[in-house]
Design an enzyme around this catalytic site. Sequence first.
Site, short mmCIF file in Angstrom:
data_model
loop_
_atom_site.label_atom_id
_atom_site.label_comp_id
_atom_site.label_asym_id
_atom_site.label_seq_id
_atom_site.Cartn_x
_atom_site.Cartn_y
_atom_site.Cartn_z
N GLU A 103 134.53 99.00 14.54
CA GLU A 103 134.29 98.03 13.47
C GLU A 103 135.50 97.99 12.54
OE1 GLU A 103 131.83 95.74 13.16
OE2 GLU A 103 133.48 95.24 11.85
N LYS A 147 141.25 101.92 16.76
CA LYS A 147 140.61 101.95 15.44
C LYS A 147 141.33 102.94 14.51
CE LYS A 147 137.66 101.95 12.11
NZ LYS A 147 137.17 100.93 11.26
N CYS A 195 137.28 105.67 5.06
CA CYS A 195 137.95 105.61 6.37
C CYS A 195 139.36 106.16 6.40
CB CYS A 195 137.99 104.17 6.85
SG CYS A 195 136.36 103.58 7.31
#
Length: 452
Positions: A144, A204, A260
């Site tokens: 995502e 990612k 993140c």
Amino acid sequence: MSVIAQKCPEIKITVVDVNPHRIAQWNDPDLDKLPIYEPGLKEIVAEARGRNLFFSTEISQGIREAEMIFISVNTPTKTYGKGKGMAADLKYIELCARQIAEVATDDKIVVEKSTIPVRTAQTIKSILDNAGTGVKFQILSNPEFLAEGTAINDLVNADRVLIGGDHHTPEGLAAMNALSEIYAHWLPHERILYTNIWSSELSKLTANAFLAQRVSSINALSALCEKTGADVDEVARAIGADSRIGSKFLKASVGFGGSCFQKDILNLVYICRSLGLQEVADYWEQIIIMNDYQKARFADNIISSLYNTVSGKKIAFLGWAFKKNTNDTRQTAAMYVADYLLEDQANIAVYDPKVKHEQMFADMAYLASRSEDETRRLLTAVPDPYEACTDAHAIAILTEWDEFTTYDWQRIYESMKKPAFLFDGRNILDHKQLRTIGFKVYAIGKERIGEG
Ligand code: UDX
């Protein structure tokens, strides 16, 4: 999942979680009680919930009924044992895989949505393939890329969707197609990228590392700008106009936060070190070192400007969230700056339009630098920005909330102790106007003018 439910009304989506309180919040008829504040989200939940979007604690039933299962659990940095402070903790992923293996009675596609280290799919596969139930699983990686505060737009207008899978087998290809059909409801086919599963997992981590690298690069230069008279926003504009560099993610700040960037870079560094790639690990680790430096530098500037001590002085914090338009505070620069100032015995009054007051104390407890009593004695959460600034020796802007630009700064100035200092950690205010009012302004990456 809410956006998928909105865009694909014929698909039934059930979100399951072990935490009944959390699920109750998602089911609350009062949409202002959803557990996440995200612009545009409550409207989508209002539209889809009860139609094809459901929130439930019935995990086994959810698994049994689903054809496709998205694993979207937390993968925080490990706080214990091997890889402590660096590696991703895959405990929750593994528990999910084990539960799926235990209860699934027919073939499933399992999608890794959580951010994970490269080759995690192998762990999931090994658990699922050894379930001994004869059920067949296809594993896909579908990281995502949404950012908080702009999540809905990032999903609806995604630059790309990445699907990693096994394209050497017909079953693998069929699974990739099934997932791609979901996104094709609203995204053009050319934005859906297919890779092998390892490339998808690594992409990612790499995307976040590159984004964070840009912030650390401009922040490193902000320190140089302050010493040379160059203006960091002008430098950013000048280099951003080069289409090879691009203008986004060049906003100098008090330091990046969020759930993140730090976690993923630490994880990348850990993987590189584990594989003997010391130079590669050191290279990426420098982004974190620079970010820590930026936060400390900002706090240090406050102390040195206030005549080398903030002990007993009131400092108003405007903003606590790690960026605007979210109530998320994970790894927020604000808590590190607060920690630094509390060490020098400052009194901090914090105002943030969305962060719950108890969250601020929970964040400070997470740093574990002092007792809770001491934190509560020195730090207060205030529901009104003008009240937070009254009698303050200095104001520090920690989050770039739009409303801060609309305040009556003359009124604020008059209510403060003099000289009235303002430290703009986001460069969002009109510094010239503030100086005219009488503020002593420190801005990231700008020459310090008008200060005696
Ligand atoms: C990030 C990635 O952008 C997203 O693709 C990924 O899926 C999750 O991690 P997020 O952490 O939600 O998203 O927010 P982001 O907008 O990337 O900001 C991260 C931090 O960097 C914030 O603290 C922000 O204030 C800071 N930042 C960002 C800057 O200081 N300057 C910038 O130019 C951009």
